[in-house]
Design a protein around this motif. Structure first.
Motif, short mmCIF file in Angstrom:
data_model
loop_
_atom_site.label_atom_id
_atom_site.label_comp_id
_atom_site.label_asym_id
_atom_site.label_seq_id
_atom_site.Cartn_x
_atom_site.Cartn_y
_atom_site.Cartn_z
N LEU A 1 0.76 -1.15 -0.10
CA LEU A 1 0.06 -0.02 -0.02
C LEU A 1 0.81 1.14 0.01
O LEU A 1 0.52 2.36 -0.60
CB LEU A 1 -0.95 0.17 1.27
CG LEU A 1 -2.10 -0.85 1.30
CD1 LEU A 1 -2.72 -0.97 2.51
CD2 LEU A 1 -2.89 -1.04 -0.07
N MET A 2 1.94 1.36 0.73
CA MET A 2 2.77 2.46 0.86
C MET A 2 3.46 2.47 -0.70
O MET A 2 3.62 3.75 -0.93
CB MET A 2 3.92 2.15 1.67
CG MET A 2 3.41 2.20 3.37
SD MET A 2 2.53 3.82 3.76
CE MET A 2 4.10 4.72 4.15
N ALA A 3 4.11 1.28 -1.09
CA ALA A 3 4.49 1.57 -2.61
C ALA A 3 3.66 2.02 -3.67
O ALA A 3 3.80 2.67 -4.45
CB ALA A 3 5.15 0.15 -2.80
N SER A 4 2.58 1.80 -3.61
CA SER A 4 1.39 2.36 -4.46
C SER A 4 1.09 3.75 -4.55
O SER A 4 0.70 4.14 -5.38
CB SER A 4 0.06 1.48 -4.20
OG SER A 4 -0.59 2.06 -2.98
N ARG A 5 1.48 4.28 -3.37
CA ARG A 5 1.49 5.69 -3.22
C ARG A 5 2.80 6.40 -3.09
O ARG A 5 2.92 7.46 -2.87
CB ARG A 5 0.52 6.16 -2.04
CG ARG A 5 -0.63 5.55 -1.86
CD ARG A 5 -1.64 6.21 -2.95
NE ARG A 5 -3.00 5.87 -2.74
CZ ARG A 5 -3.83 4.60 -2.95
NH1 ARG A 5 -2.87 3.64 -3.43
NH2 ARG A 5 -4.93 4.29 -2.57
N ASP A 6 3.80 5.49 -3.73
CA ASP A 6 5.26 6.23 -3.81
C ASP A 6 5.73 6.69 -2.09
O ASP A 6 6.55 7.68 -2.34
CB ASP A 6 5.35 7.51 -4.73
CG ASP A 6 5.08 7.10 -6.19
OD1 ASP A 6 5.43 5.82 -6.43
OD2 ASP A 6 4.47 7.88 -6.73
N LYS A 7 5.15 5.61 -1.52
CA LYS A 7 5.92 5.92 0.06
C LYS A 7 6.68 5.13 0.64
O LYS A 7 6.81 4.75 1.75
CB LYS A 7 4.65 6.41 1.01
CG LYS A 7 3.68 7.47 0.46
CD LYS A 7 4.40 8.71 0.83
CE LYS A 7 3.57 10.12 0.52
NZ LYS A 7 2.60 10.11 1.36
N LEU A 8 7.22 4.32 -0.27
CA LEU A 8 8.25 3.12 0.01
C LEU A 8 9.35 3.36 0.91
O LEU A 8 9.49 2.64 1.93
CB LEU A 8 8.79 2.30 -1.07
CG LEU A 8 9.19 0.67 -0.72
CD1 LEU A 8 7.76 0.17 -0.39
CD2 LEU A 8 9.40 0.00 -2.30
N ASP A 9 9.75 4.58 0.60
CA ASP A 9 11.00 5.06 1.71
C ASP A 9 10.58 5.35 2.94
O ASP A 9 11.28 5.10 3.99
CB ASP A 9 11.51 6.57 0.99
CG ASP A 9 10.41 7.49 0.74
OD1 ASP A 9 9.33 7.24 0.55
OD2 ASP A 9 10.77 8.84 0.67
N ILE A 10 9.45 6.14 3.13
CA ILE A 10 8.77 5.96 4.52
C ILE A 10 8.68 4.96 5.20
O ILE A 10 8.96 4.56 6.13
CB ILE A 10 7.57 6.86 4.42
CG1 ILE A 10 7.74 8.48 3.83
CG2 ILE A 10 6.87 6.99 5.98
CD1 ILE A 10 6.83 9.46 3.59
#
Length: 330
Positions: free
Chosen positions: A200-209
């Motif tokens: 879910l985080m990767a789908s919103r470009d938040k994988l670094d977080i």
């Protein structure tokens, strides 16, 4: 009494008793019987010397020998601090090291499931829709995931995290009683949860977080869970392949090993909880927070490898059969 003749006549007995006492942890059944017999005989010699001779040096020598033999026969108590030191330098690391291939297998399986699950969720909007509405996913990704680590005071959060992590590891340990059969499901459930959150985080470009928040404490935390799973699974495999020992003996030994790991992981998960409460939500740069987690992980692995390998070379098993309080038995 002629003290010189007495010493000449009985010195071989004293020397033999001294030799057996020094080998107390590796005596055969016949040698144990001999040890008990010689202890009784030398005790009699000491009584004779005390009542018939004023030779203080001989009395002192025999007194020390009898005291050591009594310790070997009865199993003298070792100071608590020595037992604690032995646990953390021998018992815990050698059990963990002996389970290293099960430990590695649990780790690889978990990472593989989490990665596949995360990639599947990230690449399929239809799958995301079954997890939550767009607003709910946005709330999780933009606020809830990060806020989880900072919404409570650090001290109370550390206690909460420690309790939760200990429960997850305890579940794995408890399932070892069922020969480890439920453990793969426990690992799968946790891997799926991690994978879904990451997807879910990767789908919103938040994988670094995601990685910036989960890695500081997650490296050590998950390593502890994988170790708990490893010894549980190894216990189950012992039923299938007990090796050269009788199945009951092998199960008893491995069962005690599981308990050693359970006690050791209390400390490991405490450190992980402190990192999650004080480092993960801190204002440090991401590289610094992840670096602290990686340092803790490396320190733990090096500790297990160094002490565990050394103990294994000394034929230690981490089992109570080699504990100082166990008296020799035939």
């Amino acid at each position: 009494m002629d003290i010189d003749a007495f010493v000449t006549a009985h010195r071989p007995v004293w020397d033999r008793l001294d030799h057996l006492v020094k080998r107390r942890s590796s005596l055969t059944g016949a040698e144990v019987d001999e040890l008990v017999d010689l202890y009784q005989r030398v005790s009699t010699h000491l009584s004779i010397v005390r009542s018939s001779s004023g030779d203080a040096m001989l009395t002192g020598r025999l007194s020390a020998l009898v005291a050591r033999a009594r310790s070997a026969v009865t199993g003298a108590h070792t100071p608590a601090w020595r037992e604690l030191v032995r646990f953390f330098t021998v018992s815990f690391p050698v059990v963990a090291y002996r389970a290293r291939w099960w430990w590695l297998g649990s780790t690889v399986a978990f990472v593989a499931v989490a990665w596949v699950m995360g990639a599947w969720v990230a690449a399929n909007p239809d799958v995301q829709a079954t997890i939550g509405s767009p607003d709910e996913i946005a709330q999780l990704v933009d606020h809830d995931f990060a806020d989880y680590y900072s919404e409570h005071p650090a001290a109370s959060f550390a206690s909460q995290v420690w309790t939760n992590n200990a429960w997850v590891a305890a579940q794995t340990i408890i399932y070892s009683v069922l020969l480890g059969l439920p453990i793969p499901y426990v690992l799968y459930s946790n891997a799926a949860n991690v994978g879904i959150s990451g997807g879910l985080m990767a789908s919103r470009d938040k994988l670094d977080i995601f990685f910036g928040l989960i890695m500081p404490h997650g490296l050590l935390e998950l390593t502890a869970v994988f170790l708990a799973a490893a010894v549980g699974l190894r216990l189950g495999w012992t039923v299938i392949d007990p090796g050269p020992r009788r199945r009951t003996e092998a199960l008893a030994e491995q069962g005690r090993a599981v308990m050693s790991v359970a006690l050791g992981l209390v400390v490991v998960l405490f450190v992980s909880g402190l990192i999650e409460a004080f480092v993960t939500p801190s204002g440090l740069p991401t590289w610094a927070r992840v670096g602290i987690g990686a340092l803790a992980e490396a320190a733990f692995l090096l500790y297990v490898i160094a002490f565990g390998r050394r103990a294994l070379r000394q034929n230690e098993t981490g089992d109570l059969e080699r504990a100082p309080d166990v008296a020799p038995t035939a």
